[in-house]
Motif scaffolding. Structure first.
Motif, PDB file in Angstrom:
ATOM      1  N   SER A  13       0.825  -1.205   0.000  1.00  0.00           N
ATOM      2  CA  SER A  13       0.000   0.000   0.000  1.00  0.00           C
ATOM      3  C   SER A  13       0.863   1.262   0.000  1.00  0.00           C
ATOM      4  O   SER A  13       1.954   1.292   0.576  1.00  0.00           O
ATOM      5  CB  SER A  13      -0.925   0.005   1.214  1.00  0.00           C
ATOM      6  N   ASN A  14       0.353   2.295  -0.644  1.00  0.00           N
ATOM      7  CA  ASN A  14       1.047   3.584  -0.644  1.00  0.00           C
ATOM      8  C   ASN A  14       1.218   4.101   0.775  1.00  0.00           C
ATOM      9  O   ASN A  14       2.237   4.733   1.099  1.00  0.00           O
ATOM     10  CB  ASN A  14       0.279   4.604  -1.485  1.00  0.00           C
ATOM     11  N   TYR A  15       0.232   3.825   1.618  1.00  0.00           N
ATOM     12  CA  TYR A  15       0.315   4.261   3.013  1.00  0.00           C
ATOM     13  C   TYR A  15       1.524   3.640   3.702  1.00  0.00           C
ATOM     14  O   TYR A  15       2.308   4.342   4.361  1.00  0.00           O
ATOM     15  CB  TYR A  15      -0.967   3.890   3.756  1.00  0.00           C
ATOM     16  N   LEU A  16       1.697   2.335   3.555  1.00  0.00           N
ATOM     17  CA  LEU A  16       2.827   1.657   4.178  1.00  0.00           C
ATOM     18  C   LEU A  16       4.142   2.179   3.624  1.00  0.00           C
ATOM     19  O   LEU A  16       5.081   2.462   4.376  1.00  0.00           O
ATOM     20  CB  LEU A  16       2.724   0.143   3.966  1.00  0.00           C
ATOM     21  N   THR A  96       2.108  -9.698  11.610  1.00  0.00           N
ATOM     22  CA  THR A  96       0.972  -8.844  12.002  1.00  0.00           C
ATOM     23  C   THR A  96      -0.233  -9.711  12.365  1.00  0.00           C
ATOM     24  O   THR A  96      -1.265  -9.679  11.691  1.00  0.00           O
ATOM     25  CB  THR A  96       0.598  -7.886  10.850  1.00  0.00           C
ATOM     26  N   PRO A  97      -0.139 -10.514  13.417  1.00  0.00           N
ATOM     27  CA  PRO A  97      -1.177 -11.523  13.692  1.00  0.00           C
ATOM     28  C   PRO A  97      -2.536 -10.993  14.110  1.00  0.00           C
ATOM     29  O   PRO A  97      -3.534 -11.224  13.438  1.00  0.00           O
ATOM     30  CB  PRO A  97      -0.538 -12.357  14.815  1.00  0.00           C
ATOM     31  N   ASP A  98      -2.616 -10.261  15.206  1.00  0.00           N
ATOM     32  CA  ASP A  98      -3.917  -9.888  15.766  1.00  0.00           C
ATOM     33  C   ASP A  98      -4.665  -8.858  14.938  1.00  0.00           C
ATOM     34  O   ASP A  98      -5.892  -8.774  15.012  1.00  0.00           O
ATOM     35  CB  ASP A  98      -3.741  -9.369  17.195  1.00  0.00           C
ATOM     36  N   THR A  99      -3.954  -8.081  14.147  1.00  0.00           N
ATOM     37  CA  THR A  99      -4.604  -7.014  13.379  1.00  0.00           C
ATOM     38  C   THR A  99      -5.584  -7.547  12.341  1.00  0.00           C
ATOM     39  O   THR A  99      -6.502  -6.843  11.924  1.00  0.00           O
ATOM     40  CB  THR A  99      -3.552  -6.149  12.665  1.00  0.00           C
ATOM     41  N   LEU A 100      -5.390  -8.792  11.898  1.00  0.00           N
ATOM     42  CA  LEU A 100      -6.209  -9.325  10.803  1.00  0.00           C
ATOM     43  C   LEU A 100      -7.149 -10.445  11.208  1.00  0.00           C
ATOM     44  O   LEU A 100      -7.914 -10.947  10.388  1.00  0.00           O
ATOM     45  CB  LEU A 100      -5.297  -9.796   9.667  1.00  0.00           C
ATOM     46  N   THR A 101      -7.122 -10.837  12.465  1.00  0.00           N
ATOM     47  CA  THR A 101      -7.910 -11.986  12.919  1.00  0.00           C
ATOM     48  C   THR A 101      -9.399 -11.836  12.609  1.00  0.00           C
ATOM     49  O   THR A 101     -10.018 -12.721  12.010  1.00  0.00           O
ATOM     50  CB  THR A 101      -7.715 -12.212  14.427  1.00  0.00           C
ATOM     51  N   ASP A 102      -9.982 -10.724  13.032  1.00  0.00           N
ATOM     52  CA  ASP A 102     -11.424 -10.534  12.853  1.00  0.00           C
ATOM     53  C   ASP A 102     -11.802 -10.494  11.379  1.00  0.00           C
ATOM     54  O   ASP A 102     -12.834 -11.059  10.979  1.00  0.00           O
ATOM     55  CB  ASP A 102     -11.885  -9.244  13.537  1.00  0.00           C
ATOM     56  N   GLU A 103     -10.992  -9.824  10.576  1.00  0.00           N
ATOM     57  CA  GLU A 103     -11.325  -9.678   9.161  1.00  0.00           C
ATOM     58  C   GLU A 103     -11.332 -11.029   8.452  1.00  0.00           C
ATOM     59  O   GLU A 103     -12.235 -11.333   7.664  1.00  0.00           O
ATOM     60  CB  GLU A 103     -10.317  -8.741   8.488  1.00  0.00           C
ATOM     61  N   VAL A 104     -10.330 -11.863   8.716  1.00  0.00           N
ATOM     62  CA  VAL A 104     -10.260 -13.172   8.068  1.00  0.00           C
ATOM     63  C   VAL A 104     -11.375 -14.080   8.564  1.00  0.00           C
ATOM     64  O   VAL A 104     -11.990 -14.819   7.787  1.00  0.00           O
ATOM     65  CB  VAL A 104      -8.879 -13.827   8.298  1.00  0.00           C
ATOM     66  N   THR A 282      -7.699 -10.159   4.265  1.00  0.00           N
ATOM     67  CA  THR A 282      -7.284  -8.998   5.062  1.00  0.00           C
ATOM     68  C   THR A 282      -7.528  -7.680   4.337  1.00  0.00           C
ATOM     69  O   THR A 282      -7.092  -6.629   4.798  1.00  0.00           O
ATOM     70  CB  THR A 282      -5.782  -9.092   5.405  1.00  0.00           C
ATOM     71  N   CYS A 283      -8.212  -7.733   3.215  1.00  0.00           N
ATOM     72  CA  CYS A 283      -8.290  -6.564   2.334  1.00  0.00           C
ATOM     73  C   CYS A 283      -9.431  -5.611   2.673  1.00  0.00           C
ATOM     74  O   CYS A 283     -10.393  -5.468   1.914  1.00  0.00           O
ATOM     75  CB  CYS A 283      -8.386  -7.006   0.874  1.00  0.00           C
ATOM     76  N   THR A 284      -9.318  -4.981   3.811  1.00  0.00           N
ATOM     77  CA  THR A 284     -10.182  -3.847   4.111  1.00  0.00           C
ATOM     78  C   THR A 284      -9.270  -2.681   4.474  1.00  0.00           C
ATOM     79  O   THR A 284      -8.127  -2.885   4.910  1.00  0.00           O
ATOM     80  CB  THR A 284     -11.142  -4.123   5.281  1.00  0.00           C
ATOM     81  N   MET A 285      -9.753  -1.484   4.299  1.00  0.00           N
ATOM     82  CA  MET A 285      -8.931  -0.304   4.572  1.00  0.00           C
ATOM     83  C   MET A 285      -8.478  -0.271   6.024  1.00  0.00           C
ATOM     84  O   MET A 285      -7.309   0.040   6.320  1.00  0.00           O
ATOM     85  CB  MET A 285      -9.713   0.964   4.222  1.00  0.00           C
ATOM     86  N   GLU A 286      -9.397  -0.626   6.924  1.00  0.00           N
ATOM     87  CA  GLU A 286      -9.062  -0.556   8.343  1.00  0.00           C
ATOM     88  C   GLU A 286      -7.979  -1.558   8.725  1.00  0.00           C
ATOM     89  O   GLU A 286      -7.019  -1.225   9.437  1.00  0.00           O
ATOM     90  CB  GLU A 286     -10.319  -0.833   9.182  1.00  0.00           C
ATOM     91  N   THR A 287      -8.130  -2.796   8.224  1.00  0.00           N
ATOM     92  CA  THR A 287      -7.172  -3.836   8.584  1.00  0.00           C
ATOM     93  C   THR A 287      -5.810  -3.593   7.951  1.00  0.00           C
ATOM     94  O   THR A 287      -4.774  -3.751   8.610  1.00  0.00           O
ATOM     95  CB  THR A 287      -7.716  -5.218   8.176  1.00  0.00           C
ATOM     96  N   ARG A 288      -5.796  -3.199   6.687  1.00  0.00           N
ATOM     97  CA  ARG A 288      -4.508  -2.960   6.033  1.00  0.00           C
ATOM     98  C   ARG A 288      -3.752  -1.795   6.680  1.00  0.00           C
ATOM     99  O   ARG A 288      -2.527  -1.804   6.762  1.00  0.00           O
ATOM    100  CB  ARG A 288      -4.715  -2.724   4.543  1.00  0.00           C
TER     101      ARG A 288
END
Length: 313
Positions: A13-16, A96-104, A282-288
């Motif tokens: 991502s450009n943000y990263l 980056t484990p916990d950041t993506l748990t809910d989304e997946v 994991t492809c949501t704006m919030e999770t990424r």
């Protein structure tokens, strides 16, 4: 820190990229004509790698960077990183484990419901004007189905919690029994598949889980069973899955990952009992954004001699 080189294995991502560039020297490997020549000339400054679940760091890349100190992965999966080599070299690894748990986990539930109720086929039925000619054929309910989960880690547990709310009995297979989970543990995948109607793959990809879904497991799941994969494509013997679906030996499948991404078998595309998703767990704006922030935070912590936030090695 601006002189510390951070090697990006692929576009992210450009943000990263912007956040890393604010603090370090961002090196975009995909824009370099001769990577070997560049590394030979700049190896002293390249002290970090940022990769993801598809493009990590193999032994060749690691060996080419003698001053490498840390690999900060933009992913929870580590199968694309040579962890053995990292341990030998004393290279730190973070994920980056916990950041993506809910989304997946949310996507897994979405795939379950979309697959058993054939939502994508329903959508096409309406869009193609077929509803005016005939009602859509009957499907099967999702609530109350016995769900088996391979891997009861962060993501597997989040899936279990969600699907339990649908009145679905949950059982699982894992490397170690989760004594306080409240779910039945099966000693092997065959027994799990035999005793469930929906089988969800949510484990890490390792040598022992490569093609963990094979013909025997698929046949144990049977013609009324459904396979959901939000893990890695290589968890499934894809030709065996395709033949089982075509021959009717498996009821359906919901797949977010494939063995040779982005290539998808043509036969899968033509099946209305299969839901296909382009690896977007994991492809949501919030999770990424959360994942990117954690990648950067681990880099900053390392080069500030502070404890890593999510160390793996």
């Amino acid at each position: 820190m601006d002189k510390i080189g951070v090697w990006f294995t692929c576009p992210m991502s450009n943000y990263l990229q912007d956040e890393v560039a604010k603090r370090f020297k961002l090196i975009k490997s995909w824009e370099i004509a001769s990577k070997t020549a560049f590394i030979n000339h700049h190896s002293k400054s390249i002290r970090a790698i940022v990769g993801n679940g598809a493009y990590g760091a193999d032994s060749t890349l690691i060996e080419s960077l003698p001053y490498l100190e840390i690999i900060s992965s933009h992913s929870s999966g580590l199968d694309q990183i040579d962890l053995v080599k990292c341990k030998e070299r004393g290279i730190r690894v973070t994920s980056t484990p916990d950041t993506l748990t809910d989304e997946v986990a949310d996507l897994a539930i979405t795939l379950i419901l979309a697959t058993v109720r054939r939502i994508c086929a329903c959508d096409q039925h309406v869009r193609n004007g077929l509803w005016k000619q005939q009602d859509f054929k009957l499907t099967t309910k999702g609530s109350g189905k016995h769900v088996g989960i391979i891997g009861l880690g962060r993501i597997g547990s989040a899936i279990a919690k969600r699907i339990h709310a649908f009145g679905c009995p949950v059982s699982y297979y894992s490397r170690t029994e989760k004594l306080n989970s409240g779910y039945k543990c099966h000693p092997n995948v065959i027994e799990l598949a035999t005793n469930c109607e929906i089988l969800v793959v949510a484990c890490s990809l390792t040598e022992s889980t490569y093609h963990i879904i094979n013909r025997e497991v698929i046949d144990a799941l049977g013609p009324n069973g459904y396979l959901i994969n939000i893990g890695r494509g290589a968890h499934v013997d894809e030709p065996e899955l395709v033949s089982a679906l075509v021959e009717g030996r498996l009821g359906g499948a919901g797949l977010d990952v494939f063995e040779h991404e982005p290539e998808v078998p043509d036969q899968l595309i033509g099946l209305d009992n299969v839901v296909l998703s382009p690896h977007v767990g994991t492809c949501t704006m919030e999770t990424r954004k959360a994942m990117a922030d954690l990648v950067v935070a681990n880099l900053v912590a390392h080069f500030s001699n502070e404890p890593l936030l999510t160390p793996v090695v």
